[in-house]
Scaffold this active site. Structure first.
Site, PDB file in Angstrom:
ATOM      1  N   PRO A   2      69.970  -0.405  55.555  1.00 51.20           N
ATOM      2  CA  PRO A   2      69.446   0.799  56.226  1.00 51.20           C
ATOM      3  C   PRO A   2      70.481   1.922  56.162  1.00 51.20           C
ATOM      4  O   PRO A   2      71.672   1.669  56.253  1.00 51.20           O
ATOM      5  CB  PRO A   2      69.230   0.346  57.670  1.00 51.20           C
ATOM      6  CG  PRO A   2      70.128  -0.820  57.862  1.00 51.20           C
ATOM      7  CD  PRO A   2      70.306  -1.465  56.523  1.00 51.20           C
ATOM      8  N   GLU A   3      70.004   3.141  55.973  1.00 47.28           N
ATOM      9  CA  GLU A   3      70.898   4.294  55.910  1.00 47.28           C
ATOM     10  C   GLU A   3      70.814   5.061  57.235  1.00 47.28           C
ATOM     11  O   GLU A   3      70.114   4.618  58.142  1.00 47.28           O
ATOM     12  CB  GLU A   3      70.521   5.153  54.695  1.00 47.28           C
ATOM     13  CG  GLU A   3      70.568   4.326  53.416  1.00 47.28           C
ATOM     14  CD  GLU A   3      70.172   5.093  52.156  1.00 47.28           C
ATOM     15  OE1 GLU A   3      70.404   6.303  52.085  1.00 47.28           O
ATOM     16  OE2 GLU A   3      69.625   4.455  51.240  1.00 47.28           O
TER      17      GLU A   3
END
Ligand SMILES: [Zn+2]
Length: 299
Positions: A2-3
């Site tokens: 996840p960013e």
């Protein structure tokens, strides 16, 4: 992994359910997931210590740095959580379930599952599960005072929305590392924190910069455009609750819809929304990279 927008979305979903709650009990199912300071737990003594330092403590707040989740606990301690490739955080109470992180069937079935590494019991039939199939994720217990000096923390560059992430800063980085491809620099967490493959490709498209261009070949105008583009695509990601397709769902179980608003990422062979030319895929620094050959010329 996840960013920034995906992690921020998970935190936003969990916050109202965790903050103010007391940790009643902790069950560690896989010792190596857990660290105390910078030492990985190996056996029952470490686990007993981890439990005794946390049980009875209150969750004060939840924040983020780069792609890491920080749960601030009373008495000056923090839990530093990295979901890596397959981590999930699932909160359950008697009425609802909120799942964030790598989406698979574990999010909706009975808990715990084979991939459950840790369970935090918050009392009144509320639990927080940390699942991680591939076991790259971690939960580190640190003193808040030690956090700023923690190596994962120290190595981070500025957050993209901080004022220190500005033209002058980016110009000096690109000048120093002039032979590195711009896409690789954007993925480097010591240059800017929180950007990964999705938002790197999207910001390069928005700024009209070819991902394989060398940092030193970018003009001042390019740098200006890139800065604006990074903030634009991250804000877009936040607005749509991050991406979900093969990646991350929101902590409230709803799917993020950013994947419907991506311009180049995983759109190879589809036509560019700006010019109609087919999006291409290439490998830059070992990572699949998507770009429009017309909107993002190499020279
Ligand atoms: Zn185009």
């Amino acid at each position: 992994m996840p960013e920034l927008p995906e992690v921020e979305t998970i935190i936003k979903g969990l916050r109202p359910h965790l903050v103010g709650k007391t940790i009643k009990n902790i069950e560690v199912l896989l010792p190596k997931t857990v660290w105390i300071d910078d030492i990985r737990a190996t056996g029952s003594v470490d686990i007993a210590m981890f439990k005794s330092l946390l049980e009875g403590q209150k969750i004060d707040s939840i924040t983020r740095r780069g792609k890491m989740i920080i749960i601030n606990i009373s008495e000056g301690r923090v839990l530093l959580i990295h979901l890596k490739m397959t981590g999930q955080l699932i909160y359950v109470n008697s009425q609802q379930r909120l799942a964030g992180g790598h989406p698979n069937a574990d999010m909706i079935g009975d808990l715990p599952v084979k991939a459950t590494r840790l369970i935090i019991d918050l009392g009144q039939k509320q639990q927080l599960y940390f699942n991680d199939q591939r076991q790259f994720g971690y939960i580190k217990l640190l003193f808040k005072a030690a956090l700023e000096n923690h190596k994962a923390y120290m190595s981070f560059g500025p957050e993209p929305f901080e004022s220190s992430f500005n033209e002058q800063y980016l110009y000096s980085v690109l000048k120093k590392r002039y032979r590195v491809k711009i896409k690789q620099l954007l993925l480097d967490q010591s240059v800017v924190a929180g950007i990964g493959n999705i938002y790197a490709d999207e910001s390069l498209f928005e700024s009209g910069i070819h991902p394989a261009r060398l940092a030193g070949s970018l003009s001042q105008a390019h740098i200006k455009r890139l800065l604006i583009a990074i903030k634009l695509v991250l804000n877009r990601g936040l607005k749509y609750g991050g991406t979900s397709s093969q990646h991350y769902v929101q902590a409230d179980g709803k799917q993020g819809t950013m994947q419907d608003h991506l311009m180049v990422y995983r759109r190879e062979a589809q036509s560019c929304n700006r010019c109609g030319v087919a999006i291409e895929r290439m490998v830059v620094g070992g990572r699949g990279t998507h770009f429009c050959p017309n909107c993002q010329p190499l020279t």
